[in-house]
Each structure stands twice: as C-alpha cells, then as structure tokens.
Design an enzyme around this catalytic site. Structure first.
Site, mmCIF file in Angstrom:
data_model
loop_
_atom_site.group_PDB
_atom_site.id
_atom_site.type_symbol
_atom_site.label_atom_id
_atom_site.label_comp_id
_atom_site.label_asym_id
_atom_site.label_seq_id
_atom_site.Cartn_x
_atom_site.Cartn_y
_atom_site.Cartn_z
ATOM 1 N N GLN A 147 106.871 85.439 40.517
ATOM 2 C CA GLN A 147 105.779 84.542 40.178
ATOM 3 C C GLN A 147 105.504 83.534 41.289
ATOM 4 O O GLN A 147 104.352 83.161 41.534
ATOM 5 C CB GLN A 147 106.098 83.795 38.876
ATOM 6 C CG GLN A 147 104.966 82.937 38.356
ATOM 7 C CD GLN A 147 103.703 83.730 38.068
ATOM 8 O OE1 GLN A 147 103.755 84.933 37.811
ATOM 9 N NE2 GLN A 147 102.563 83.070 38.128
ATOM 10 N N GLU A 148 106.548 83.087 41.971
ATOM 11 C CA GLU A 148 106.389 82.065 43.004
ATOM 12 C C GLU A 148 105.659 82.586 44.235
ATOM 13 O O GLU A 148 104.737 81.954 44.735
ATOM 14 C CB GLU A 148 107.764 81.521 43.428
ATOM 15 C CG GLU A 148 108.357 80.508 42.470
ATOM 16 C CD GLU A 148 107.664 79.157 42.543
ATOM 17 O OE1 GLU A 148 106.845 78.939 43.450
ATOM 18 O OE2 GLU A 148 107.943 78.316 41.675
ATOM 19 N N SER A 149 106.113 83.719 44.760
ATOM 20 C CA SER A 149 105.640 84.135 46.087
ATOM 21 C C SER A 149 105.232 85.589 46.187
ATOM 22 O O SER A 149 104.731 86.002 47.237
ATOM 23 C CB SER A 149 106.732 83.873 47.127
ATOM 24 O OG SER A 149 107.845 84.740 46.902
ATOM 25 N N TYR A 159 102.807 79.692 34.122
ATOM 26 C CA TYR A 159 103.992 79.980 34.943
ATOM 27 C C TYR A 159 105.209 80.286 34.062
ATOM 28 O O TYR A 159 105.904 81.280 34.265
ATOM 29 C CB TYR A 159 104.262 78.773 35.837
ATOM 30 C CG TYR A 159 105.456 78.883 36.744
ATOM 31 C CD1 TYR A 159 105.333 79.390 38.031
ATOM 32 C CD2 TYR A 159 106.714 78.440 36.336
ATOM 33 C CE1 TYR A 159 106.429 79.476 38.876
ATOM 34 C CE2 TYR A 159 107.807 78.513 37.161
ATOM 35 C CZ TYR A 159 107.664 79.028 38.438
ATOM 36 O OH TYR A 159 108.753 79.115 39.271
#
Length: 667
Positions: free
Chosen positions: A516-518, A623
C-alpha cells in the site's frame, strides 16, 4: 449527427498501434541512451513552459523511442497559436498512440473554448479515452445544437453528474449546465445544489459560477456572504424568495464546515422557520456529517432533525451510517443505506453494512436478504468483499491460478508499443509519463481492447522487469480471473521475512503495508518527504534508529533497501506494541502519525471494522482497510491456508489507563 459514446478499439486500431511503432524510427538501445538526456531536458522545458527550448531540442529527439512525448510537449506548449494543419499532422504521424489522443483532448478543449462547434464535431468522433469531463460537456452542447437545442434526459444527467464532480468552475460543464437550465432540462435547483456542494468543499469560485446560473441577481449577495458568512447572517432580515433562502443555506453550510455546533445553534435559534423542509434537511445533513467526521457523540442527534433521508447526498448518508454504527443503531444504518442513490447502494462498503443491519434487525426475510447481499460482493478483491466472504462461512484463500500464459500472449505484450514506451519512460525517470502511457494501453480493456488474458500478459511483462506498481495495478484490472502472485508479489522476500522474524512481526503484515505504501518502488518519494519501500520520514527514521540502537545512522541511508526495511519494520513493531497489538491502530499510526489514532480510539468499544470505517481522514480510512485486506491475502499466500480478516481486526476502544505505554514518545 449523433456521436458514438465510446469509440471501441478493434483489431484495426490495435494494428495501428503496431504500425505506429514501426513507422517511428526505432533506435538501438545504445542510441536511445545517448538521447535520453534530450528527453529529460525537454520534460524540464515543458514544465517551465519554455517554448523556444522545446522547439530547439525537438530535432535531436527524432528517432528516439519516446519521440511522441517530445513532439507532444513541443506542440502542447504552443497549442494556442498552432494551426489546425499542424495539429492534424501530429495526429497522423503519431496515430494510435497515447500522445495522439491526449493532444486531441487538448485541442478539443480549445475548440470548445473558442466555440468552434463544427471543428469540434469533426474531431470528437475519433476521441478514444473519453476521460475528460469538460470535453464530455462540450460534446453534449454540440449534440444539443445539432438537434435544434433539445437535449435528451440522458444528456442532462451526464452533464449534471460531471458538473457536480468537477472541482472548479470549468467552462465546458458550466456552459452546458447554463444551456440546460435555459432549456429546462435542468432546474435552477440543480445549480443551487452545485453551489451547496462547492461551498462545503471550500470552492467559492465554483459556487459563485453556479449561483450565476441559478439566479444572476443573487451574485452580489453571494459575494457578501462569501466575505463573511456569520456577519452576513447577523445583518440579514427575514428572508423571502428562493434565492435569498439559498444564500442563507450557503452561509450556514460554510459555518457548519468550521463549527457544526455553532451552525446548529444558529439554525435552531433563527433560521429554521424561514427555510423549506428540504433546505433544513440539507443543512442538518451537513451539520451531522461534520459532527460525525469529528467523531462527536452528538452527530446522531443532529441527523435526527432530518425529516427525509432522501434530501441528503450520498456523502451525508455515508456519515449518517458511520455515526449510527458507532452508536450500534442498526435501524438507522438500514434506513440511511436504503436512502442512498442506486450507485451508492452498489458500493461494497454500503452493501456490507446494509446486509449487517438487516441481519442484526432480524427476521427470516431480512436474514435471507442479508445473505443475498453478502453473496453479491463476497470475494478476496477488497476489505468488505472479504468480510462478506466470512459472513457466508468462508475465508480468504489462494484462488486457482489461471492457465499459464502462452508464448504468443507474452510476445503480444512485449510488442505493444504503448507498453514498451511506458516501461522505457519509467526506466529513465519519467515515471508519470510512463505510467500514463501504460495505463492508456491497459485502460482500453474497458473499451474492447485488452481482455483478461491480455491484461495478465501485460502484468507479467511488468513483473518480469520488476516494475511492480504496473504489475499489480494491471493484474487488478482483470474481471474473470485472479492471479494472486501478480497482485500480491513478494519482492525482497528473504530480507522481509528475515527482518520480520528477527523482531516478531508478521511478514504478511509487512508485505501488506509495503504494497500500500510504495507498490515496491524503491525510489518512491511522497509529497511530504517519505522515502523508499516503506515510505519512511527522515525524522521518524532518525528516532527509530536511535530507539533500536542503530549506530552511525545518517538520513541518506533511508534510500538503502536493507536499511529502509529495517527502519520501517522496526517502527511498525514499535507502533504495534504501543497500540496493544492492534493491526488497524498501528496501520493508522503508520499513515497519520500515532497522535490521531490515540484520539480516534476514545469512545465506545467497537468492532475494528466499525472503527476503521469511522476514521475521519479519507486517506487513512482507505489505507487501514487496504493494508488489512492485503495482509490477509498475503497470509493466505505465505501459509497456503485460508485466512480470517476478522481475526486480524478484533475490537478497538480506549486504552486501559492501568496499562503502561511502551512507546509514548512514538513520533
């Protein structure tokens, strides 16, 4: 003349793509590398709007694999002065490319602004992407003119939806809406609704444009209100007439955004009796929404003043549902979700909570309807789909892999000019351009281009080159099959598993967060300065390094893969310990900082799914849900066993005051 709503790509169109790649001179890799710097200079010149520099550099970019981008930047910079033949020459030279259709989009906008409807009509039929709202509104205008000024109800609905979704007072939809109101295919009330939505979103320019359409004489009053809503209301006497009432509504909305309690007091004390029931309901909806988004226990009390749910927007009804969930009021959950638009009712979020409300209220018919609703969304594609799956007695497991790709399918992806150019652009640092070009090719899936097998082949092409964000996003577009290894790849496998094991962290949780972050992009950098795979902020990295005793740490080390994983996983474990092992709370802390979820957890003890849905920040709310859904899918892959999302969610409530805070200085 009636335009086709979608110009579906055919085999002929796909052959144009291949022809475009062969007619453009294809250099060797060495030749391309020599000229890459020219492209990078042109991108910088484009960002500066340096027309002279772009024109001077363009000849040196001829023959480069990204020549279409160079030519696009050069012509786009001077499009206002370009003549139609130059535009047509560009469209012919780069036929079938993303850049051809993007320039057509830009030219259509200019033609609309210039009111050159005949040229617009000629150009629009070949427009493939159909992703620009202003162009859609201009197209409706052209159809109206060609039909003698008589739009259809469907055209009016399209303009209305597009206009409401636009952030600013763009010419295309504002002009179309004005014509439709004049033709009585839209009403002034539609324009007032646009004004209300715009004021709530703090877009005064868009609100003023809507007021100009609804009631031109009311614009001076709007300007006075916009200069100071509370002052305007204090000065205002008894209101008479629709326009005056609507300006009062806009003033109360503006106050409610900043202070819902003040707006409620002003509405009750003075204005309630002067407004219509619909106007009162809308204001109470805004007040309730703002209170609910602040997690105020009084939110449902404000919503109780609404006499007709149908007067509220889907956004207000969504927050009414969230407030009712926090209160455990399943009847209000059922009523609010039932009042949503057909589009809102199809959202998996509200399908799930409507089903839960029916199940909680009870009765054989309601339970049967709840089961039917669960079954419409159950699966492993998202947070609520997985929760619905568990409600019907199943758990997330590895789906059956599709049949292996054939050599021919792989070859077709590797020979697709847009995919090739997309990956090349990404490789040389033009990620935004490469992503747009790639998405252009794969998005045509919805318009008759790539089928599921072609999408799997395109995803594989990106996976093999370790461009993980394109691999994941492309694989997620398939509708009939799921390739879990594409959707949930595990690059840096040994490092992630080793570091996770060293500190007692679930590797599925780590992978779920990184995804999810990158999207596993090593050089990813956020707008606020977070870096690397785990998007670590410099100050957070320094604090974490000190906390875990990492000697000699310097900020530049954040971009080292191993260090980024060590810092990121260590911080995640510290957050998890601080939040009593709660994965949803720790994920929220990772995204929004620990202070906010510490505040958000105060209140009644509730299911973590209800807590997550009530997270005030839309980005963090999305998120948390995606990280937990990712985690459950990764756990199914790593263990080879069915997994429960519910078990990872648990329940959330205030911290036990008797328990120590292990990391109260967590940044």
């Amino acid at each position: 003349m009636q335009f086709r709503s979608i110009l579906a790509p055919t085999r002929t169109f796909l052959s144009i793509l291949v022809l475009a790649a062969t007619t453009l001179s294809q250099p060797t890799s060495a030749q391309s590398n020599q000229n890459d710097d020219i492209l990078l200079q042109m991108k910088q010149a484009s960002q500066r709007g340096d027309k002279a520099r772009l024109s001077a550099l363009l000849p040196q970019a001829r023959g480069h694999i990204l020549e279409p981008w160079a030519a696009y930047w050069e012509l786009k910079a001077r499009l206002q002065e370009a003549n139609p033949q130059e535009v047509q020459d560009f469209l012919t030279r780069y036929a079938g490319t993303y850049q051809e259709d993007r320039l057509r989009n830009d030219w259509l906008l200019l033609l609309g602004q210039r009111r050159d409807w005949d040229a617009f009509a000629t150009m629009h039929d070949a427009y493939r992407m159909r992703d620009d709202g202003q162009v859609r509104c201009y197209a409706v205008l052209v159809d109206m003119l060609r039909a003698g000024g008589l739009p259809t109800a469907a055209q009016a609905d399209e303009v209305r939806r597009t206009w409401y979704a636009q952030r600013e007072n763009d010419d295309g939809c504002a002009t179309a809406a004005d014509r439709l109101v004049s033709a009585r295919m839209m009403s002034p009330n539609d324009a007032w609704k646009r004004a209300r939505l715009s004021v709530e979103a703090n877009r005064p320019g868009a609100a003023r444009g809507a007021v100009l359409i609804a009631s031109p004489d009311a614009v001076p009053q709007f300007d006075e209100m916009n200069a100071g809503a509370a002052k305007y209301l204090i000065k205002s006497g008894p209101v008479a007439g629709k326009a005056r009432r609507e300006i009062v509504v806009l003033a109360l909305i503006r106050i409610a955004v900043a202070d819902p309690d003040q707006a409620a007091s002003m509405l009750q004390d003075r204005w309630s009796t002067m407004l219509s029931p619909e106007e009162r309901n809308w204001i109470w909806g805004v007040i309730g929404k703002q209170a609910a988004s602040k997690l105020s226990p009084g939110a449902m009390g404000y919503f109780d003043n609404v006499t007709k749910n149908g007067d509220l927007s889907d956004d207000m009804l969504g927050w009414k549902t969230r407030a009712a969930l926090r209160m455990g009021n399943w009847k209000e959950v059922q009523a609010a979700t039932a009042a949503m638009s057909p589009e809102g009712q199809q959202d998996p979020t509200w399908v799930y909570w409507r089903a839960r409300s029916l199940q909680a209220i009870g009765g054989d018919d309601r339970r049967a309807e709840a089961r039917r609703l669960y079954e419409t969304i159950a699966g492993t594609r998202g947070f609520y789909e997985m929760l619905a799956l568990e409600e019907i007695g199943q758990r997330a497991s590895m789906p059956t892999r599709p049949a292996p790709l054939t050599a021919e399918e792989k070859r077709a992806a590797a020979n697709n000019p847009s995919l090739v150019r997309g990956l090349y652009a990404i490789s040389m640092g033009l990620r935004a351009e490469g992503t747009r070009e790639w998405n252009y090719a794969t998005n045509l899936h919805d318009k008759g281009g790539m089928d599921d097998r072609a999408l799997l082949a395109a995803a594989d092409y990106a996976c093999q080159r370790e461009v993980w964000d394109r691999c994941i996003n492309t694989s997620e577009r398939t509708k009939g099959v799921i390739d879990a290894e594409q959707r949930f790849p595990m690059p840096f496998h040994d490092t992630v598993l080793r570091k996770s094991a060293d500190i007692g962290l679930d590797p599925a949780y780590v992978y779920g967060l990184i995804r999810q972050e990158s999207r596993f992009i090593m050089d990813a950098r956020s707008g606020v300065g977070a870096s690397g795979l785990m998007q670590v902020m410099p100050a957070t990295a320094k604090w974490t390094a000190n906390k875990i005793g990492m000697a000699g740490f310097t900020p530049s080390q954040i971009n080292d893969r191993e260090t980024n994983i060590v810092i990121g996983t260590s911080y995640l474990k510290l957050a998890l310990d601080d939040f009593d092992g709660s994965m949803p709370l720790a994920a929220a802390a990772y995204n929004a900082g620990p202070g906010r979820p510490r505040s958000w957890r105060n209140g009644p003890v509730m299911e973590a799914a209800i807590w997550a849905e009530n997270v005030p920040f839309a980005e963090t709310r999305d998120y948390v849900k995606k990280v937990l859904a990712n985690t459950t899918n990764y756990a199914a892959i790593i263990t080879g066993k069915p997994q429960s999302l519910k078990a990872r969610l648990g329940r959330i409530g205030p911290r036990d005051a008797a328990m120590p805070e292990p990391n109260k200085d967590l940044p």
